[in-house]
Design an enzyme around this catalytic site. Structure first.
Site, mmCIF file in Angstrom:
data_model
loop_
_atom_site.group_PDB
_atom_site.id
_atom_site.type_symbol
_atom_site.label_atom_id
_atom_site.label_comp_id
_atom_site.label_asym_id
_atom_site.label_seq_id
_atom_site.Cartn_x
_atom_site.Cartn_y
_atom_site.Cartn_z
ATOM 1 N N ASP A 104 0.393 -15.043 18.814
ATOM 2 C CA ASP A 104 0.533 -14.113 17.701
ATOM 3 C C ASP A 104 -0.548 -14.509 16.683
ATOM 4 O O ASP A 104 -1.204 -15.557 16.813
ATOM 5 C CB ASP A 104 1.953 -14.180 17.107
ATOM 6 C CG ASP A 104 2.286 -12.911 16.328
ATOM 7 O OD1 ASP A 104 1.346 -12.218 15.902
ATOM 8 O OD2 ASP A 104 3.472 -12.611 16.134
HETATM 9 C C1 BGC Z 1 2.749 -9.661 14.342
HETATM 10 C C2 BGC Z 1 2.464 -9.090 15.720
HETATM 11 C C3 BGC Z 1 1.221 -8.244 15.660
HETATM 12 C C4 BGC Z 1 0.084 -9.079 15.120
HETATM 13 C C5 BGC Z 1 -1.215 -8.321 15.011
HETATM 14 C C6 BGC Z 1 1.544 -10.333 13.722
HETATM 15 O O1 BGC Z 1 1.786 -10.642 12.398
HETATM 16 O O2 BGC Z 1 3.805 -10.579 14.440
HETATM 17 O O3 BGC Z 1 3.546 -8.352 16.178
HETATM 18 O O4 BGC Z 1 0.945 -7.732 16.922
HETATM 19 O O5 BGC Z 1 0.418 -9.524 13.823
HETATM 20 O O6 BGC Z 1 -1.156 -7.396 13.991
#
Ligand code: BGC
Length: 755
Positions: A229
């Protein structure tokens, strides 16, 4: 492919390899060698969040796209086919926007209704989640866009999400939280899996040995790319060794290359490890290049499909005296700002810029006699003028349709809710409308359950969830009976927050959150504790009635099927969701009474009958054993129930599963001198062995008989004894006897646990 890959790897310098380990939001690194192209990622999962400028700081500055209902809504459709089509629509849109991988679906379970991202997730049940998410992934990838299954794993809260350590026993982790990912990984085969931010049992997900190495790579044989993530990489060498491929975004350029050199020199990783890590990204990149094509899609058609998804997702929770559907001639007052300014999506990375937003107020005008509209509140505040206007309008109408819910700021990625209430201003409005009109229908817009202390004041409640850009027409069609509601709750609506299973342990402390409720989340808990809920898991009303008959159970080569006839016995065509649950009373302690084991959604014209055969999920008859670290068949009697919700059970029947235990050669759970009799005798064959063996050890035989008594005190006196304990009281039972009996039992089969 391997040869080409080898040749390619030979051409790459350490600097090149380091670059491939890291993604610069939103794309992977492009190398001039062998046309090693980058690929593009974009957030979802209910629309394509493609930034206008790919490196724009403003995350809400995105290209217009179809905004479909959020996951908590479409999970309420309980419709596998719909989810496949949804994936397909999203896949086409992504492709047309140059997006290669969509960062979704999110399949974390709803441990508490307070979870800030619950609107992005499917359910409190891992089977329902897994079934639906698998179809979504298959549909997406059929359209040539990769899925990135997230957030692996146990990322069930937003509070301290980037550091919190989720402490979970292995059985709960596997039977519940990981099970939601298992089928999507094994059957859906997503191109990517996203490692979550948090720690699980002391290790960050992006380097967690149990999650990445033991479960994902070895257990489920996952061959795709594991990405972190955003900013969730910690110990790079551990990550590389355990199955991580890509950091999002990670250190880049010289700094990362230097780190890799250091790791190689220190012997923490080898160049082979590095090659293994980047190979998966290279292979994916080649696959993406091979599948690149220009696609186009019909925007209006996609918008109408978003409406169809909303229609199937909206849940009719309450309908006293058939207050719904509304008649064309009735004078209707539309009250509540959300009727004109819809709440249709959640905040954070899933937020998109809708292509065409339609509201319910305008749509309702096309179906009936709307005598007026009063906002009644603005977001979460109101004043006397707004309340008075609404009250007076309600007084002139036959019925008042009241749009209430949670303003956008209440539900988002990044933070959890702290209570389950809708704003006080919304309740105040309801009270005022009630003074003027008793025919009230509430339409709720929210991504997750809310408390409804006001429910007795209203005749109808329509849970619209966050229904996407075409929610307005979908709501209107259901209100006016153009569409028969068919959504069923994929989560429980509790009466009050304090009733929820993780109430005392959510969101945990500064460092860790302990999942002490174990497997008993959602309906598993309420059902077990006999706790009343506002609306149970699986609940959803229809404008027609369904008659069930011809229930039958069938077992064929280890599979269990339920056969049932369902008739649409009412006047309106519609969908029914048939639900099957399974449970065994033998699992006494921290096990649910029953779990969802099968479901289907079927369409029927009035008078139609459908004969259904539902294959039940094998996992409903298995338990995860922490000793063998694997799933094993459970023995004994199971109660199978068919119902319209976990509470509304129409038929039950017991079945002896007849499932075979794995043979002696598999490395299953073995008994030893400390295993108690109660656990051993759960298997009738083991009981037989013990009876035979104890024939020459009368005292031990006495304890064995006690263990089988009906009286719990006697059962425990016998059942809690192990060979170690028996030896102290039965002089005839020698160490050699014990060794021989244990060997015999272990040779014979695996033994099931009782708790
Ligand atoms: C989120 C993800 C997301 C990623 C990219 C993160 O903060 O938890 O779900 O895909 O950001 O935006």
């Amino acid at each position: 492919m391997e040869k080409i890959l080898e040749q390619l790897l030979e051409q790459l310098t350490i600097e090149d390899k380091a670059a491939l380990l890291s993604q610069i939001v939103w794309e992977t690194t492009e190398l001039p060698i062998n046309e090693l192209k980058n690929f593009l990622l974009a957030d979802g999962p209910s629309g394509i969040r493609r930034l206008k400028e790919y490196f724009d700081e403003d995350i809400y500055n995105t290209l217009p796209t179809t905004c479909y209902p959020s996951a908590s809504a479409y999970a309420s459709s309980w419709n596998r086919r719909l989810l496949r089509q949804l994936g397909n629509h999203l896949g086409l849109e992504a492709k047309s926007m140059g997006v290669d991988v969509l960062l979704g679906p999110g399949v974390n379970l709803k441990r508490s209704p307070l979870g800030g991202r619950n609107f992005e997730y499917y359910s409190e049940d891992p089977y329902l989640t897994g079934e639906l998410a698998t179809e979504y992934i298959l549909g997406l990838q059929e359209a040539g866009t990769g899925a990135c299954l997230k957030h692996f794993a146990a990322n069930n809260q937003e509070t301290r999400r980037m550091t919190i350590n989720a402490v979970i026993d292995e059985v709960t982790l596997c039977e519940l939280y990981l099970r939601a990912f298992e089928k999507p990984v094994k059957v859906g085969k997503p191109w990517m899996v996203m490692a979550a931010y948090n720690q699980v049992n002391g290790e960050y997900c992006a380097e967690n040995e149990f999650l990445l190495s033991d479960i994902l790579r070895k257990g489920w044989e996952y061959k795709g790319v594991v990405v972190t993530d955003c900013f969730a990489a910690h110990d790079l060498s551990k990550g590389i060794l355990r199955g991580l491929n890509l950091q999002m975004p990670g250190e880049t350029g010289q700094r990362l290359a230097e780190r890799i050199h250091e790791l190689l020199q220190a012997g923490e990783i080898t160049e082979n490890d590095l090659d293994n890590a980047i190979s998966k990204t290279i292979l994916l990149s080649e696959k993406i290049q091979a599948e690149k094509k220009q696609v186009d899609f019909d925007r209006e058609r996609h918008h109408r499909f978003a409406e169809q998804v909303a229609e199937e997702s909206i849940v009719l929770l309450k309908n006293d005296n058939s207050v719904l559907p509304l008649c064309q001639e009735e004078c209707i007052a539309v009250i509540g700002e959300m009727a004109a300014a819809p709440r249709f999506q959640g905040g954070g990375s899933s937020h998109v810029n809708p292509w065409k937003l339609e509201n319910a107020l305008e749509a309702m005008k096309g179906y009936g006699h709307i005598i007026g509209y009063a906002a009644g509140y603005h977001e979460d505040s109101t004043d006397e003028a707004l309340l008075k206007e609404a009250e007076s309008l309600a007084g002139k109408a036959d019925k008042a349709v009241l749009f209430l819910g949670l303003p956008e700021i209440y539900e988002s990625e990044g933070y959890d809710r702290t209570d389950l209430a809708i704003p006080a201003a919304h309740i105040e409005l309801l009270e005022r409308v009630y003074l003027a009109n008793r025919e009230i229908i509430v339409v709720l817009s929210n991504g997750a359950p809310v408390e409804m202390p006001w429910i007795d004041k209203v005749k109808g409640v329509l849970e619209a969830y966050l229904p996407g850009e075409a929610g307005g027409p979908a709501i209107s069609k259901i209100l006016y009976g153009q569409v028969n509601p068919s959504g069923h709750l994929a989560e429980t609506f509790p009466i009050v927050l304090a009733d929820t299973p993780a109430y005392l342990n959510f969101p945990g402390g500064m460092k860790e959150v302990c999942y002490s409720e174990g497997e008993l989340i959602g309906y598993r808990y309420y059902d077990k504790a006999g706790k009343k809920v506002r609306f149970p898991f699986g609940h959803g009303l229809s404008y027609t009635t369904f008659a069930y008959s011809g229930f039958q159970l069938e077992q064929k080569s280890g599979d269990i099927y339920v056969k049932v006839s369902v008739q649409n016995a009412g006047q309106m065509a519609g969908y029914e969701v048939v639900q099957v649950y399974a449970g065994t009373a033998r699992e006494r302690y921290r096990k649910p009474v029953k779990v969802l084991a099968g479901f289907d959604k079927v369409w029927m014209e009035p008078g139609d009958t459908r004969e259904l055969t539902l294959e039940l999920d094998k996992k409903a008859f298995q338990s995860y054993h922490p000793e063998t670290h694997s799933w094993e068949n459970s023995c004994g009697i199971y109660t199978i129930s068919v119902g319209r919700s976990v509470e509304e059970i129409l038929w039950t029947q017991d079945v002896e599963t007849g499932l075979e235990f794995p043979g002696p050669k598999s490395q299953g759970w073995q008994i030893d001198a400390h295993t108690c009799l109660g656990d051993m005798i759960c298997h009738s064959d083991v009981l037989e062995i013990l009876r035979e063996e104890f024939a020459s050890h009368p005292k031990s035989l006495q304890f064995l008989e006690l263990a089988q008594m009906d009286n719990p005190l006697q059962t425990s006196m016998g059942g809690l004894m192990s060979f170690q304990n028996l030896k102290r009281t039965d002089d005839t039972l020698k160490d050699g006897d014990i060794r021989r009996i244990i060997e015999k039992i272990n040779q014979y089969c695996h033994v099931c646990t009782c708790a």
